[in-house]
Design a protein around this motif. Structure first.
Motif: not given
Length: 516
Positions: A53-54, A57, A217-218, A221, A413, A416-417
């Motif tokens: 994902n990163w 992102n 963001t972290y 995710l 983010a 996706t989550a």
């Protein structure tokens, strides 16, 4: 002789425009290309779903969070210098990505690539404004916008062709070629300019803003992996809130803030910021989610998956210009709000087509989403400076660009989550304790890895869980886009005189032209 070339009238400005257009076309390639290649990147470099994902992102986070800082540095130290330095860094890190052999280093290089892109973008836009007079400037920026649209429209299919022919590293070599051409033309034909009244960079504001976005963001995710109530996730999100608050306090106290918070007193300015964020969850997230679905879940080739994306992005080649012409008969609020409603309808329509549907059936809802988002796309930049007093036009543009790009990173983010969480719920008890891991792998298009985690579950059942989650997500995005359309109607429809009677076209830019 070099000076003659550099100041060569119309010919020189044409080459400046070509340089900026090459840079503008490279930016969306770095965004859509890795999305098309993500399944291939995952097979080659491995990595957890979070690390994959990163891939997207990391770039969006650093690009969005450093735009305002890069703009301030360009005004202070020179726009040409920032453009060339940013392009050099962007090209260097892109080259490194082509030879990356580890997913962690790949993500780090993507983050550094985003910093270079922000510097190049800020320097390019500011430099272009100095090269063209008022009447020509609008046409020049329209050409740059069209170049960006070309990158979005044909980036997926071009990336698919390159991946199938040469492998995913070749995507980044194509980006390097565009950056190198822009670098050479910019070095020869651009003049150096700066703002004589620039006060340097608000370092404290830039640092706290970047850290706040990074923690936010972290944390988002991490949620699908460890749970929504995990103490670590909560601590990271609290840290994001703390840094946002610190940023707010800093911007309230410094003499020349990076972000003038008083602009948010203007309803039409707030409406423009919502309009800037709308493409993030109504369009941009599809540029990432759909290639993963088409290639990773449905098993299309990279070329076929890229071809499907043309229906979504092709309207950006024409309709933004048409939207500008429509302002002769319709108010911008009507055009933008109507476009968002069309996009919301397209998202709802798309939700009705399950995984495995005939590709030609998907073209029409994708086209409707693209048509809808193209109408406000052509007006947003102009609205960003027309809804505030003209002396604040530069800052308004910086805030608008940051809202748009940073919003895209955060939206990716969040979406996706959510897709992972919805898929996990749909997998149900049959997936047992491995439901979260299987859901995350489905979200990155790795059906085989998901199946290895829950071998007792039939492939058809897993795909059905993903399909139901994807459909629910599209309905949610449709509802949010429709709600944004209503707010845009209400806020942008207000009379311009609510902004201290000073709304209008931006005033002349104060510029110092420097001899090398």
């Amino acid at each position: 002789m070099r000076e003659k070339i550099r100041s060569g009238g119309n010919a020189g400005r044409v080459f400046v425009l070509v340089a900026v257009c090459c840079a503008a076309a490279a930016m969306p390639l770095t965004f859509t290309g890795p999305a098309v290649a993500l399944p291939s990147i995952g097979r080659t470099l491995g990595g957890s779903p979070l690390a994959l994902n990163w891939v997207t992102n990391a770039f969006m986070l650093t690009f969005g969070s450093t735009l305002m800082a890069a703009g301030a540095l360009a005004d202070t130290y020179g726009r040409k210098r920032m453009f060339l330095g940013g392009l050099a860094a962007f090209g260097l890190f892109s080259l490194g990505l082509a030879f990356a052999s580890d997913i962690v280093w790949f993500d780090i290089l993507r983050a550094l690539q985003g910093v270079g892109a922000a510097a190049a973008f800020s320097g390019a836009m500011a430099s272009l404004a100095q090269e063209f007079e008022e009447g020509e400037r609008l046409r020049a920026f329209s050409v740059v916008g069209a170049s960006f649209g070309v990158g979005l429209a044909f980036g997926p299919i071009a990336s698919g062709l390159v991946v199938e022919a040469f492998g995913w590293p070749a995507i980044f070599l194509l980006v390097v070629a565009l950056a190198a051409l822009a670098l050479v033309l910019g070095a020869v034909f651009l003049r150096e300019t700066r703002d004589p009244n620039a006060a340097g960079l608000d370092w404290k504001g830039a640092a706290t803003f970047t850290l706040a976005l990074a923690f936010l963001t972290y944390g988002i995710l991490q949620m699908p992996d460890v749970g929504w109530t995990d103490p670590f996730v909560l601590a990271v999100l609290v840290a994001a809130v703390v840094f946002f608050f610190a940023f707010y306090r800093i911007e309230r106290s410094v003499a020349r803030p990076m972000l003038d918070l008083s602009l948010f007193r203007y309803p039409r300015f707030v409406g423009v910021q919502l309009l800037a964020a709308a493409p993030a969850y109504g369009f941009v997230v599809l540029l990432i989610l759909l290639p993963v679905r088409f290639i990773g879940i449905e098993g299309m080739s990279e070329i076929a998956g890229g071809r499907m994306m043309i229906a979504l992005s092709a309207p950006l080649l024409v309709l933004p210009i048409a939207a500008g012409l429509l302002t002769r008969w319709f108010a911008p609020a009507v055009i933008c709000g109507t476009g968002l409603l069309l996009s919301a309808a397209g998202l709802a329509w798309l939700s009705q087509f399950p995984v495995g549907s005939q590709p030609e059936l998907l073209v029409w809802p994708l086209l409707l989403v693209g048509i809808g988002i193209s109408l406000p796309w052509g007006l947003m930049d102009g609205l960003a400076v027309s809804v505030v007093p003209k002396e604040r036009a530069g800052m308004a543009t910086g805030i608008f660009s940051t809202t748009r790009v940073a919003g895209e990173g955060v939206a990716l983010a969040v979406v996706t989550a959510l897709l992972s969480a919805f898929t996990q719920m749909n997998l149900g008890p049959a997936a047992g304790e491995h439901a979260a891991g299987a859901a995350q792998r489905l979200g990155t298009g790795n059906v085989a890895a998901a199946g290895s985690m829950v071998p007792s579950m039939a492939r058809a059942a897993m795909l059905q869980a993903y399909n139901d989650a994807f459909s629910a997500l599209l309905w949610l995005l449709s509802a949010i886009t429709a709600a944004t359309a209503v707010v845009v109607f209400l806020y942008l429809g207000k009379s311009a005189d609510v902004i201290d009677g000073a709304a209008g076209e931006p005033g002349p830019l104060r510029t110092t032209v420097m001899d090398p």
